[in-house]
Design a protein around this motif. Structure first.
Motif, PDB file in Angstrom:
ATOM      1  N   VAL A   1      54.775  11.545  13.666  1.00  0.00           N
ATOM      2  CA  VAL A   1      56.076  11.099  13.158  1.00  0.00           C
ATOM      3  C   VAL A   1      56.646  10.088  14.144  1.00  0.00           C
ATOM      4  O   VAL A   1      56.618  10.314  15.358  1.00  0.00           O
ATOM      5  CB  VAL A   1      57.023  12.314  13.009  1.00  0.00           C
ATOM      6  CG1 VAL A   1      58.452  11.859  12.812  1.00  0.00           C
ATOM      7  CG2 VAL A   1      56.571  13.195  11.848  1.00  0.00           C
ATOM      8  N   GLU A   2      57.164   8.986  13.650  1.00  0.00           N
ATOM      9  CA  GLU A   2      57.716   7.974  14.547  1.00  0.00           C
ATOM     10  C   GLU A   2      59.146   8.283  14.968  1.00  0.00           C
ATOM     11  O   GLU A   2      60.000   8.582  14.130  1.00  0.00           O
ATOM     12  CB  GLU A   2      57.704   6.594  13.892  1.00  0.00           C
ATOM     13  CG  GLU A   2      58.178   5.489  14.862  1.00  0.00           C
ATOM     14  CD  GLU A   2      58.383   4.141  14.199  1.00  0.00           C
ATOM     15  OE1 GLU A   2      57.582   3.236  14.464  1.00  0.00           O
ATOM     16  OE2 GLU A   2      59.351   4.002  13.415  1.00  0.00           O
ATOM     17  N   ILE A   3      59.389   8.223  16.269  1.00  0.00           N
ATOM     18  CA  ILE A   3      60.753   8.123  16.795  1.00  0.00           C
ATOM     19  C   ILE A   3      61.027   6.640  16.934  1.00  0.00           C
ATOM     20  O   ILE A   3      60.369   5.946  17.718  1.00  0.00           O
ATOM     21  CB  ILE A   3      60.912   8.850  18.138  1.00  0.00           C
ATOM     22  CG1 ILE A   3      60.729  10.362  17.947  1.00  0.00           C
ATOM     23  CG2 ILE A   3      62.290   8.556  18.744  1.00  0.00           C
ATOM     24  CD1 ILE A   3      60.894  11.174  19.221  1.00  0.00           C
ATOM     25  N   ASN A   4      61.962   6.143  16.154  1.00  0.00           N
ATOM     26  CA  ASN A   4      62.188   4.711  16.043  1.00  0.00           C
ATOM     27  C   ASN A   4      63.207   4.257  17.080  1.00  0.00           C
ATOM     28  O   ASN A   4      64.399   4.557  16.981  1.00  0.00           O
ATOM     29  CB  ASN A   4      62.671   4.376  14.635  1.00  0.00           C
ATOM     30  CG  ASN A   4      62.778   2.890  14.393  1.00  0.00           C
ATOM     31  OD1 ASN A   4      63.798   2.280  14.683  1.00  0.00           O
ATOM     32  ND2 ASN A   4      61.726   2.299  13.847  1.00  0.00           N
TER      33      ASN A   4
ATOM     34  N   ASN B   1      54.774  18.826  13.804  1.00  0.00           N
ATOM     35  CA  ASN B   1      54.360  17.438  14.007  1.00  0.00           C
ATOM     36  C   ASN B   1      54.311  17.045  15.474  1.00  0.00           C
ATOM     37  O   ASN B   1      55.060  17.566  16.300  1.00  0.00           O
ATOM     38  CB  ASN B   1      55.320  16.476  13.302  1.00  0.00           C
ATOM     39  CG  ASN B   1      55.329  16.620  11.804  1.00  0.00           C
ATOM     40  OD1 ASN B   1      56.319  17.072  11.234  1.00  0.00           O
ATOM     41  ND2 ASN B   1      54.258  16.245  11.151  1.00  0.00           N
ATOM     42  N   SER B   2      53.461  16.083  15.769  1.00  0.00           N
ATOM     43  CA  SER B   2      53.554  15.325  17.009  1.00  0.00           C
ATOM     44  C   SER B   2      54.367  14.076  16.711  1.00  0.00           C
ATOM     45  O   SER B   2      54.644  13.766  15.547  1.00  0.00           O
ATOM     46  CB  SER B   2      52.157  14.938  17.513  1.00  0.00           C
ATOM     47  OG  SER B   2      51.477  14.170  16.538  1.00  0.00           O
TER      48      SER B   2
ATOM     49  N   LEU C   1      63.223  18.955  21.818  1.00  0.00           N
ATOM     50  CA  LEU C   1      62.708  19.840  20.778  1.00  0.00           C
ATOM     51  C   LEU C   1      61.251  20.242  21.029  1.00  0.00           C
ATOM     52  O   LEU C   1      60.612  20.841  20.165  1.00  0.00           O
ATOM     53  CB  LEU C   1      62.829  19.153  19.410  1.00  0.00           C
ATOM     54  CG  LEU C   1      64.267  18.910  18.943  1.00  0.00           C
ATOM     55  CD1 LEU C   1      64.293  18.027  17.707  1.00  0.00           C
ATOM     56  CD2 LEU C   1      64.970  20.231  18.667  1.00  0.00           C
ATOM     57  N   GLU C   2      60.753  19.898  22.219  1.00  0.00           N
ATOM     58  CA  GLU C   2      59.390  20.240  22.621  1.00  0.00           C
ATOM     59  C   GLU C   2      58.363  19.705  21.628  1.00  0.00           C
ATOM     60  O   GLU C   2      57.389  20.381  21.280  1.00  0.00           O
ATOM     61  CB  GLU C   2      59.245  21.752  22.810  1.00  0.00           C
ATOM     62  CG  GLU C   2      60.173  22.301  23.888  1.00  0.00           C
ATOM     63  CD  GLU C   2      60.015  23.803  24.079  1.00  0.00           C
ATOM     64  OE1 GLU C   2      59.768  24.507  23.077  1.00  0.00           O
ATOM     65  OE2 GLU C   2      60.124  24.269  25.217  1.00  0.00           O
ATOM     66  N   LEU C   3      58.580  18.477  21.188  1.00  0.00           N
ATOM     67  CA  LEU C   3      57.648  17.811  20.294  1.00  0.00           C
ATOM     68  C   LEU C   3      56.628  17.042  21.131  1.00  0.00           C
ATOM     69  O   LEU C   3      57.005  16.211  21.963  1.00  0.00           O
ATOM     70  CB  LEU C   3      58.391  16.845  19.367  1.00  0.00           C
ATOM     71  CG  LEU C   3      59.256  17.479  18.278  1.00  0.00           C
ATOM     72  CD1 LEU C   3      60.254  16.468  17.724  1.00  0.00           C
ATOM     73  CD2 LEU C   3      58.387  18.036  17.163  1.00  0.00           C
TER      74      LEU C   3
END
Length: 258
Positions: free
Chosen positions: A185-188, A212-213, A242-244
């Motif tokens: 998943v993208e952190i934008n 998800n990573s 969130l420990e992602l």
């Protein structure tokens, strides 16, 4: 941050800077991989002209420029030439013909519209329509099912203002799909540093539930967005809170062995 696959150029009509400036800023920041993914042109009917993406006649210049930069900076950084594009089924055949013969390394899915840009509203506009949210998620999943796209840019771009339980129902389905296909998943970064509605903690909590990573995408529209450590750290802290798990490279798009 050692790799970014979400980089635009001035050709999209809402970014600034020379291609070479983006490369040099990425190198200065210590990146090993820089992927250009400018907004892909479409072949629109009825003479419609988009003001948010490159024109078809700019394709040659785009690839000539990036191929030159690949050679010039081969010892310093791996450069990929790609696109960010929507999945619009009725326009896909003409787009594929348009891009035929060009050395496209990868594409990312940025679903700014759920139908033809000529008639559909921008998915980032606020709405409480459950039907439109469903259409967005369905379209993104259908696009990823084609195997055409490496990952989803700003997956929570759709600005749903309705009930949280509806938001979670549909975005959990999207996140679970991405998890099942090992797509991060993208952190934008653009959305985070400009305080847009994406990437939101609300969405990342759903990503956490789905397992998800994440990958940080600069969504750079100016060269400096590639070299600002404060911005990158802001995105990294969102994941760490969130420990992602954060992944650096997309599958198949790592550093080229030299």
């Amino acid at each position: 941050m050692i790799a970014n696959y979400h980089t635009h150029t001035a050709r999209c009509q809402h970014a600034w800077g020379e291609d070479k400036e983006y490369v040099e800023q990425a190198i200065a920041a210590g990146m090993k991989v820089l992927g250009f993914s400018d907004h892909c042109p479409w072949v629109f009917p009825e003479g419609y002209v988009s003001r948010t993406r490159m024109f078809p006649e700019q394709l040659d210049d785009y690839f000539y420029s990036l191929e030159d930069l690949k050679r010039e900076y081969a010892r310093d950084i791996t450069i990929y030439a790609g696109f960010e594009a929507e999945y619009i089924p009725e326009l896909m055949e003409d787009q594929e013909k348009l891009l035929e013969g060009y050395p496209v390394d990868y594409m990312i899915l940025g679903q700014h519209f759920t139908a033809n840009e000529m008639t559909a509203p921008y998915t980032g506009f606020p709405t409480n329509s459950k039907a439109e949210l469903k259409k967005y998620v369905d379209t993104v999943i259908s696009g990823m099912e084609t195997g055409k796209y490496a990952y989803v840019a700003h997956p929570d771009l759709f600005h749903f203002t309705g009930p949280d339980e509806v938001y979670e129902e549909y975005f959990l389905r999207l996140c679970q799909y991405l998890k099942a296909h090992d797509i991060p998943v993208e952190i934008n970064l653009l959305g985070v540093v400009e305080n847009r509605h994406y990437t939101s903690e609300r969405f990342l909590k759903i990503a956490k539930k789905a397992g998800n990573s994440v990958i940080i995408g600069c969504d750079a529209h100016t060269p400096d967005r590639l070299s600002n450590a404060e911005y990158v750290n802001a995105c990294r802290k969102m994941a760490e809170k969130l420990e992602l798990p954060i992944v650096d490279f997309l599958p198949g798009l790592g550093v080229i062995e030299r």
